[in-house]
Motif scaffolding. Sequence first.
Motif, PDB file in Angstrom:
ATOM      1  N   ARG A 100      27.714  39.368  32.681  1.00  0.00           N
ATOM      2  CA  ARG A 100      26.752  40.226  31.990  1.00  0.00           C
ATOM      3  C   ARG A 100      26.837  41.697  32.406  1.00  0.00           C
ATOM      4  O   ARG A 100      26.314  42.572  31.704  1.00  0.00           O
ATOM      5  CB  ARG A 100      25.318  39.733  32.247  1.00  0.00           C
ATOM      6  CG  ARG A 100      25.017  38.344  31.696  1.00  0.00           C
ATOM      7  CD  ARG A 100      25.091  38.318  30.174  1.00  0.00           C
ATOM      8  NE  ARG A 100      24.629  37.043  29.614  1.00  0.00           N
ATOM      9  CZ  ARG A 100      25.379  35.966  29.481  1.00  0.00           C
ATOM     10  NH1 ARG A 100      26.647  35.992  29.896  1.00  0.00           N
ATOM     11  NH2 ARG A 100      24.905  34.860  28.955  1.00  0.00           N
ATOM     12  N   ILE A 101      27.448  41.968  33.536  1.00  0.00           N
ATOM     13  CA  ILE A 101      27.494  43.338  34.060  1.00  0.00           C
ATOM     14  C   ILE A 101      28.818  43.998  33.709  1.00  0.00           C
ATOM     15  O   ILE A 101      29.883  43.369  33.767  1.00  0.00           O
ATOM     16  CB  ILE A 101      27.284  43.336  35.593  1.00  0.00           C
ATOM     17  CG1 ILE A 101      25.914  42.735  35.930  1.00  0.00           C
ATOM     18  CG2 ILE A 101      27.382  44.746  36.161  1.00  0.00           C
ATOM     19  CD1 ILE A 101      25.666  42.588  37.418  1.00  0.00           C
ATOM     20  N   ARG A 107      32.684  46.962  39.973  1.00  0.00           N
ATOM     21  CA  ARG A 107      33.553  47.569  40.986  1.00  0.00           C
ATOM     22  C   ARG A 107      32.755  48.443  41.941  1.00  0.00           C
ATOM     23  O   ARG A 107      32.992  48.452  43.155  1.00  0.00           O
ATOM     24  CB  ARG A 107      34.656  48.380  40.303  1.00  0.00           C
ATOM     25  CG  ARG A 107      35.721  47.521  39.633  1.00  0.00           C
ATOM     26  CD  ARG A 107      36.751  48.383  38.934  1.00  0.00           C
ATOM     27  NE  ARG A 107      37.452  49.259  39.883  1.00  0.00           N
ATOM     28  CZ  ARG A 107      38.301  50.219  39.505  1.00  0.00           C
ATOM     29  NH1 ARG A 107      38.536  50.414  38.215  1.00  0.00           N
ATOM     30  NH2 ARG A 107      38.894  50.960  40.420  1.00  0.00           N
ATOM     31  N   TRP A 108      31.795  49.187  41.413  1.00  0.00           N
ATOM     32  CA  TRP A 108      30.946  50.019  42.268  1.00  0.00           C
ATOM     33  C   TRP A 108      30.092  49.132  43.185  1.00  0.00           C
ATOM     34  O   TRP A 108      29.918  49.443  44.373  1.00  0.00           O
ATOM     35  CB  TRP A 108      30.039  50.912  41.427  1.00  0.00           C
ATOM     36  CG  TRP A 108      30.705  52.154  40.927  1.00  0.00           C
ATOM     37  CD1 TRP A 108      30.992  52.482  39.639  1.00  0.00           C
ATOM     38  CD2 TRP A 108      31.159  53.261  41.723  1.00  0.00           C
ATOM     39  NE1 TRP A 108      31.607  53.712  39.576  1.00  0.00           N
ATOM     40  CE2 TRP A 108      31.721  54.216  40.836  1.00  0.00           C
ATOM     41  CE3 TRP A 108      31.153  53.539  43.095  1.00  0.00           C
ATOM     42  CZ2 TRP A 108      32.265  55.421  41.285  1.00  0.00           C
ATOM     43  CZ3 TRP A 108      31.699  54.735  43.543  1.00  0.00           C
ATOM     44  CH2 TRP A 108      32.244  55.657  42.650  1.00  0.00           C
ATOM     45  N   ILE A 109      29.575  48.042  42.640  1.00  0.00           N
ATOM     46  CA  ILE A 109      28.778  47.120  43.452  1.00  0.00           C
ATOM     47  C   ILE A 109      29.628  46.543  44.578  1.00  0.00           C
ATOM     48  O   ILE A 109      29.200  46.495  45.741  1.00  0.00           O
ATOM     49  CB  ILE A 109      28.212  45.980  42.584  1.00  0.00           C
ATOM     50  CG1 ILE A 109      27.163  46.524  41.612  1.00  0.00           C
ATOM     51  CG2 ILE A 109      27.599  44.884  43.456  1.00  0.00           C
ATOM     52  CD1 ILE A 109      26.665  45.503  40.612  1.00  0.00           C
ATOM     53  N   ALA A 110      30.853  46.107  44.244  1.00  0.00           N
ATOM     54  CA  ALA A 110      31.746  45.538  45.255  1.00  0.00           C
ATOM     55  C   ALA A 110      32.066  46.564  46.336  1.00  0.00           C
ATOM     56  O   ALA A 110      32.022  46.255  47.537  1.00  0.00           O
ATOM     57  CB  ALA A 110      33.032  45.038  44.598  1.00  0.00           C
ATOM     58  N   SER A 111      32.379  47.789  45.918  1.00  0.00           N
ATOM     59  CA  SER A 111      32.696  48.843  46.896  1.00  0.00           C
ATOM     60  C   SER A 111      31.497  49.122  47.790  1.00  0.00           C
ATOM     61  O   SER A 111      31.639  49.333  49.001  1.00  0.00           O
ATOM     62  CB  SER A 111      33.128  50.118  46.168  1.00  0.00           C
ATOM     63  OG  SER A 111      34.324  49.923  45.456  1.00  0.00           O
ATOM     64  N   GLY A 112      30.303  49.114  47.196  1.00  0.00           N
ATOM     65  CA  GLY A 112      29.097  49.355  47.981  1.00  0.00           C
ATOM     66  C   GLY A 112      28.836  48.260  48.992  1.00  0.00           C
ATOM     67  O   GLY A 112      28.495  48.530  50.152  1.00  0.00           O
TER      68      GLY A 112
END
Length: 250
Positions: A100-101, A107-112
């Motif tokens: 859904r995202i 990718r930004w969530i993973a990097s964060g």
Amino acid sequence: MPDALHAALATPGLIWLCLTIGAAGLVRGFTGFGTAMIFVPVGTQFLPTADVVFMMAATGIFSTMALAPSAWRECDKGEVSTLALAAAVTVPMGLWLMTRIDPVTLRWIASGVIGLTLLAVITGWRWQGRLGWPGRFAIGGGAGTVGGMTGLTGPVVIVFYLANARDVRRVRANTIIFLAMLDIVIVANILLGGLADTATLWVALILTVPYLITTLIGKRLFDPSLEKLYRVASYGVIAAAVISGLPVLD
């Protein structure tokens, strides 16, 4: 040559994926974790998040075959089983969120997540207190959600559980067994949900070769007396992967 294998060999960035998974195998072999934190930022530059999540879990299952026998003897089976049970319940939610995202947002969530995990471990953050049953379920559930959504199965456990001051050998064993259990759950959910095709499976098998080889090398290199050296090397490789995988650098 099967069409699916031919398609797998034509995967964009396959050589970079092989090199990255090889570096991740070394780190996994001598620390017990770090594979996803190294591979995910690079993998998502070339492949859909669903493929990366599947490859992380599938290759993890194969590599664990080389590490699990000794880790199983040394791990805290009750604690690991509790974490894995909680994670298994929340993996479907993580996979649903992944579909859904927006990929760039993922990718930004993973990097964060990786960046915060690395910062917490480098700065010496420690969990103060005893980890009871509610805490174990919360940590396992968080790992399942984040793992299903991004392929990052380890960070939640590393920060809130493995960061606790414990014997390095026991921590390594617990991590190996927990991630193995979680990998199996993720692969099963992805296959049942039809989120991976045969070509994706072939890519996972291709990546398993360098990953298994370097994992065995890393296992051979493991020496508890050299823990600080392992940590510095692991932090450097993870940081490089995070920086290279930032969407802003595309």
